[in-house]
Design an enzyme around this catalytic site. Structure first.
Site, PDB file in Angstrom:
ATOM      1  N   SER C 191       0.824  -1.212   0.000  1.00  0.00           N
ATOM      2  CA  SER C 191       0.000   0.000   0.000  1.00  0.00           C
ATOM      3  C   SER C 191       0.852   1.253   0.000  1.00  0.00           C
ATOM      4  O   SER C 191       0.537   2.230  -0.683  1.00  0.00           O
ATOM      5  CB  SER C 191      -0.907   0.021   1.230  1.00  0.00           C
ATOM      6  N   GLU C 276      -7.876   4.399   8.209  1.00  0.00           N
ATOM      7  CA  GLU C 276      -8.106   3.257   7.321  1.00  0.00           C
ATOM      8  C   GLU C 276      -9.547   3.227   6.810  1.00  0.00           C
ATOM      9  O   GLU C 276      -9.790   2.900   5.647  1.00  0.00           O
ATOM     10  CB  GLU C 276      -7.768   1.950   8.054  1.00  0.00           C
ATOM     11  N   TYR C 278     -11.351   5.708   6.201  1.00  0.00           N
ATOM     12  CA  TYR C 278     -11.459   6.723   5.139  1.00  0.00           C
ATOM     13  C   TYR C 278     -10.712   6.285   3.900  1.00  0.00           C
ATOM     14  O   TYR C 278     -11.092   6.626   2.779  1.00  0.00           O
ATOM     15  CB  TYR C 278     -10.944   8.075   5.639  1.00  0.00           C
ATOM     16  N   HIS C 323     -12.245   7.393  19.529  1.00  0.00           N
ATOM     17  CA  HIS C 323     -13.684   7.125  19.626  1.00  0.00           C
ATOM     18  C   HIS C 323     -13.981   5.639  19.418  1.00  0.00           C
ATOM     19  O   HIS C 323     -15.120   5.216  19.576  1.00  0.00           O
ATOM     20  CB  HIS C 323     -14.513   8.031  18.698  1.00  0.00           C
ATOM     21  N   HIS C 324     -12.951   4.871  19.064  1.00  0.00           N
ATOM     22  CA  HIS C 324     -13.116   3.411  19.027  1.00  0.00           C
ATOM     23  C   HIS C 324     -12.840   2.789  20.395  1.00  0.00           C
ATOM     24  O   HIS C 324     -12.933   1.590  20.547  1.00  0.00           O
ATOM     25  CB  HIS C 324     -12.166   2.797  18.000  1.00  0.00           C
ATOM     26  N   THR C 349     -18.714  15.549   5.559  1.00  0.00           N
ATOM     27  CA  THR C 349     -19.469  14.476   4.906  1.00  0.00           C
ATOM     28  C   THR C 349     -20.834  14.993   4.468  1.00  0.00           C
ATOM     29  O   THR C 349     -21.328  14.628   3.403  1.00  0.00           O
ATOM     30  CB  THR C 349     -19.636  13.248   5.822  1.00  0.00           C
ATOM     31  N   LYS C 352     -20.480  16.743   1.269  1.00  0.00           N
ATOM     32  CA  LYS C 352     -20.374  15.837   0.121  1.00  0.00           C
ATOM     33  C   LYS C 352     -21.756  15.339  -0.310  1.00  0.00           C
ATOM     34  O   LYS C 352     -22.102  15.353  -1.484  1.00  0.00           O
ATOM     35  CB  LYS C 352     -19.460  14.646   0.448  1.00  0.00           C
TER      36      LYS C 352
END
Ligand SMILES: [Cu+2]
Lengths: 214, 279, 553
Positions: C191, C276, C278, C323-324, C349, C352
């Site tokens: 990646s 990740e 995103y 926040h996880h 968002t 968008k």
């Protein structure tokens, strides 16, 4: 045409080098996070990390009191029994206090243990200072031996001035004893041992040893 | 350690529908439940209240977008609108759809932070319960009641008695008094587990080597169930939580029996101490 | 432009009939040693399709297991429950890894990114064609390694989050987790190399006049994604290395017993893990933007807003990770900060979503299959987005964390949404890639069956989650049966629909009608529609001049 292609190639290589550097430094950042996180916790009391103080505060203790509770855990791999002598004490903020835990090695061989610790609520971490603690060093118990282990601490009176900690009436100090790692716990032991040299050694003492304050 | 059962056909599962209405409805989910379990603690009451606000906002946004899409599909399909406009900008519109969401977020953030800090304040605590996660059972100890402790292990399907819910029943439920502010301490003896009871609005990791703290107050007597909520290995799905909330008087009575019943039950250590004859 | 036409056939066919252009290899060498962005893109898509079969089968197994209470498919036999439960955990773990690293990322970034970034910016190829080849084969090796890991000594049953202590040597003593870590290392290296290649290509190889602010939104989305990869993946690599040395070489980064901290792993993991998500969804934003604009026959509404919304999402994505971890035991002020930061993401968002709707507004919309999938994407993304706003609140999250509500949320917002992005891209570009059109009726059936299927799978999971059902369990208390049953029925629909898709791929390649250079008409304004279909092996050897072209906005 060929000239521009070569130019392009050079430019591409430069861009890629910069990007590789970015990626490399992000790896570095991940590793740097380890000491930084530790430092961050120690400085801010994050996650209930108590402070380590060389000595008691200079200011006189206040009259306001707070309860300090003691919690003890033993990792199943360690053949010890470990418990606080008292479940809780009430202390005046700013006053150094010594509390004792009792540890017994119930196996028939000498075992060395080392303790992790934190306090709750987490937000109290920055106001809870240890002057000396058995958790600063590894502890070796002979077969069947029972010792009292001391921790000397004080609660910073500033805790009463922080709006966030107004609801805190009790702080729980918790320890978990693990078997000391092979290779003398080189990774985890370091900072604590360094600290322990500065502080006067207080634990372990035998049960008959020091008088118990508070 | 678990004796697991045979396959249950859908029809067998259907028969559980009838069995749901026991005395303590609410401490666990009902068949076809679509909403939270009824709140049995002040924190859960506030969670549900806050969620009611969120839910209205969520539904409004989805409805708005869906409505706009339907309108667009009807009004601006190639047949209905053969010539497209060339509009690609509308400053006012763009400001509005940046600003309005910001306002909505503020409407959310204020009660959200209130809830967060409310759930965090541990005041006027009357007793402490310590929860230790193990692969794959819970250990409960009562440091303020003499420090007795016991393990709470799932009851296998083939040993369940009438009326005991499958996968939620344990051998020793954790008994607690109602209308009492209880401090909860969490730790683990191995991997990370998570002690969660939905109807009490509780969910916190148990991490070895440190304690986490939380509090709860149970509003009314009853049985409240939960399950381990952090993947902890093979039997992660089989370490349920059963909180039995009783009156203060009953609790005091239970403590007396429990102290005797669980004396020296805290693992091998106490026994060995006696043997080695500590100084 | 080249006279000879070659096919870069998707679907593993050797596009054999070489049109006399002798200087590139043919047969298996064409693929193994490929340095051509189109061929490599094709290989990424093929890899994604293969991995999708494996990852999809895993999820189907999970849904079948959860169809009824009790244990349904203990393939290890009675008395071997422990082995089966471990296997179940491996399924849960493998499904996540495969879908994230080997299905969505290869398709969107490696596949469409490779294929269409050079075409859209008017570049002859990627900046580093050989590195491009290395990226692909690293990923292929990683996939093999991951599958080997799954069958090694019980497999890695750690969940994709690989939290220690469960993932350390005490609780996963075999080689499975080590192999899994190595697999992720390879996938990560792939990646990062890919990201460097894409960024360099986009920065340096745009055709004259293709200024950065004229660049199609898909290229922008890939650019933002590549930067996220460049900065997030190395952090994961660092963390994984620490975990690996903890497991094998006696370090104690995450071992509480020796002064480490398991919660530190969670911070490191989610510092990677949040960007990740995103990385997975932003390329889909790009594809959907192209498609919405094409079929509305309108330029994108608020182009700059769209661009900087993505950039902003990328930036903020790096500062919301905890926040996880709301139930891990974090200080209250820390949680308060992460609530606020996470909520802010709703603004870009929102921009968008409303910009897509505004692009359609006033358009003359042709609801072809790609456009249907794009609309499906918008709906699913909004559905998952609003539950995300709920989950951002730490106080609220106590009720949702680690329940099926979260499973429903993230499948809507990134998993299924990303898959819709993939299908959008596939139907939009397959004509360009292989020169043939998909079968229209079957494709429509595919859309509707897939759309209904995934909603039947995931919508009821909101209910199970609210009722308190935890994730990652092979069996559940009987009262959770109803919605699980419905969800599993959805899995049958989705699986059938997926198989239909594979049939469509085959039909397209073998019997699809030939398409012209620009099959979508006046709405398709980007450069890839100026080259013939299928796109020739070499394109833009003479760079197209875009300086006269009106800016897109
Ligand atoms: Cu557990």
């Amino acid at each position: 045409m060929t000239a521009t292609r070569t130019d392009n190639r050079k430019k591409n290589r430069l861009t890629a080098m910069v990007l590789f550097t970015v990626a490399g430094s992000m790896v570095g950042l991940a590793f740097a996070a380890v000491p930084l996180y530790k430092l961050f916790c120690q400085v801010t009391g994050f996650g209930g990390t108590p402070r380590i103080a060389a000595q008691a505060p200079a200011a006189a203790p206040t009259d306001r009191t707070i309860t300090v509770r003691f919690d003890a855990n033993v990792n199943p791999a360690l053949p010890w029994r470990f418990e606080p002598k008292k479940t809780q004490v009430t202390v005046r903020a700013g006053e150094p206090t010594v509390a004792y835990y009792r540890a017994t090695n119930w196996s028939d061989a000498p075992v060395t243990g080392t303790a992790t610790f934190n306090v709750t609520p987490f937000k109290a971490g920055e106001y809870f200072s240890k002057i000396d603690c058995f958790c600063f060093t590894e502890q070796r118990l002979e077969a069947g031996e029972e010792v009292a282990m001391g921790v000397e601490f004080f609660v910073d009176p500033e805790i009463f001035n922080d709006p966030n900690t107004q609801d805190v009436t009790a702080i729980t100090l918790s320890y978990t004893f693990y078997p000391a790692a092979k290779g003398k716990g080189k990774k985890g032991g370091k900072p604590r041992q360094a600290k322990a040299k500065q502080a006067k050694s207080l634990g372990p003492v035998s049960v008959a040893g020091r008088p118990v304050k508070g | 350690m678990m004796q697991r059962l045979t396959i249950l056909a859908p029809m067998t599962a259907l028969s559980f529908f009838g069995a749901a209405g026991n005395a303590f409805a609410g401490g666990r989910s009902e068949p076809w439940q679509m909403w939270f379990q009824p709140a049995a603690s002040p924190v859960m009451e506030r969670i549900i209240e806050f969620h009611n606000l969120l839910f209205v906002i969520e539904v409004s946004i989805v409805t708005l977008v869906l409505g706009l899409m339907c309108y667009i599909i009807v009004r601006f399909n190639a047949k209905a609108n053969p010539v497209p406009t060339k509009t690609t900008h509308n400053t006012l519109l763009e400001v509005v759809w940046t600003g309005v969401p910001l306002l909505i977020l503020m409407v959310i953030a204020v009660p959200s932070l209130n809830l967060l800090y409310y759930a965090d304040r541990i005041e006027n605590i009357e007793m402490t319960l310590k929860v230790t996660g193990n692969q794959w059972f819970w250990t409960y100890s009562y440091p303020d009641h003499g420090g007795f402790e016991f393990d709470s292990v799932i009851v296998p399907d083939d040993e369940l008695k009438e009326g005991q819910p499958r996968l939620l029943t344990v051998d020793n439920e954790v008994v607690l008094p109602v209308e009492t502010n209880i401090r909860l301490l969490f730790t683990s003896s191995d991997v990370i587990h998570n002690w969660a009871v939905p109807s009490l609005g509780l969910k916190l990791d148990t991490v070895a080597g440190r304690i986490n703290e939380n509090w709860m107050r149970i509003n009314k007597e009853g049985d409240y169930y939960g399950m381990c909520s952090e993947l902890c290995g093979i039997n992660h799905g089989f370490m349920p939580i059963h909180v039995k909330a009783v009156s203060k008087a009953d609790f005091a009575e239970w403590v007396e029996t429990a102290r005797k019943e669980f004396a020296g039950a805290g693992g091998p250590a106490p026994v060995r101490v006696a043997e080695t004859g500590a100084r | 432009m080249m006279a000879d036409q070659e096919t870069a056939v998707a679907g593993g066919h050797d596009g054999g009939h070489d049109g006399g252009h002798g200087h590139h290899p043919t047969g298996w060498r064409r693929w193994l040693f490929s340095t051509n962005h189109k061929d490599i893109g094709t290989m990424y898509i093929v890899l994604s399709l293969v991995a999708a079969l494996v990852g999809g089968a895993m999820s189907f197994w999970i849904r079948l297991e959860l169809l009824d209470p009790g244990i349904q498919f203990n393939v290890f036999g009675a008395g071997e429950e422990a082995a089966y439960f471990q296997f179940y955990n491996v399924l849960v773990t493998g499904h996540a890894f495969i879908m994230v690293f080997f299905v969505v990322m290869p398709a969107l970034i490696g596949g469409f990114g490779n294929w269409f970034v050079p075409l859209m910016i008017g570049a002859p190829d990627m900046a580093f064609p050989r590195m491009n080849n290395v990226s692909f084969w690293l990923l292929a090796a990683a996939l093999v390694l991951l599958l080997v890991a799954a069958f090694t000594q019980g497999g890695p049953g750690t969940g994709w989050t690989i939290y220690p202590p469960l993932s350390n040597a005490d609780f996963h003593p075999g080689a499975a987790v080590d192999l899994g870590i190595l697999s992720l290392h390879l996938a990560g290296a792939s990646s990062v190399l890919g990201a460097i290649n894409l960024i360099t290509t986009i920065f340096n190889m745009r055709a004259p006049g293709m200024t950065i602010h004229r660049m199609p939104l898909f290229c922008w989305s890939i650019l933002v994604t590549a930067f996220l990869l460049l900065m997030a993946i190395p952090v994961l690599a660092g963390g994984l290395t620490m975990l690996l040395t903890d497991r094998n070489f006696g370090t104690a980064f995450f071992d509480a017993a020796r002064g480490g901290d398991p919660v530190l792993w969670q911070h490191i993991f989610w510092f990677f893990g949040h960007p990740e998500v995103y990385i997975i969804i932003i390329p889909a934003f790009g594809i959907v933007s192209q498609v919405v604009s094409t079929f509305s026959r309108k330029p994108i509404f608020g182009y700059l807003g769209m661009v900087y919304a993505m950039v902003f999402i990328g930036f903020v994505g790096f500062v919301v990770w905890a926040h996880h971890m709301y139930t891990a035991g974090l200080d209250v002020d820390t949680r308060a900060y992460f609530i606020s930061a996470s909520l802010v993401i709703a603004v870009p968002t929102g921009i968008k979503i409303f910009s897509w709707l505004a692009t359609m507004w006033g358009g003359s919309i042709d609801f072809r299959v790609p456009m249907m999938f794009a609309c499906g994407f918008i709906f699913l993304f909004v559905m998952g987005g609003v539950t995300g706003v709920a989950l951002a609140n730490a106080g609220m999250d106590i009720a949702f964390h680690d329940t099926y509500f979260v499973v429903a949320h993230f499948h809507y917002v990134m998993a299924i949404a990303a898959v819709f992005g993939m299908f959008t891209g596939f139907y939009y570009w397959i004509g360009k890639m292989c020169g043939r059109q998909y079968p229209r009726v079957l494709a429509r059936i595919h859309f509707w069956s897939f759309f209904i299927g995934v909603n039947v799978v995931f919508f009821p999971q909101h209910f199970s989650g609210m009722a308190g059902m935890p994730r990652r369990i092979p069996d559940y208390p009987d009262n959770y049966w109803g919605w699980n049953y419905v969800s599993s029925i959805g899995a049958f629909i989705t699986t059938a629909s997926t198989l239909l898709f594979f049939f469509i791929v085959w039909r397209t390649l073998t019997a699809g009608e030939k398409v012209p250079a620009n099959q979508w008409g006046e709405g398709a304004t980007t450069l890839e529609w100026t080259v013939e279909s299928p796109a020739p092996f070499h394109t833009f050897e003479e760079l197209p001049d875009m300086t006269d072209k009106q800016a897109d906005e």
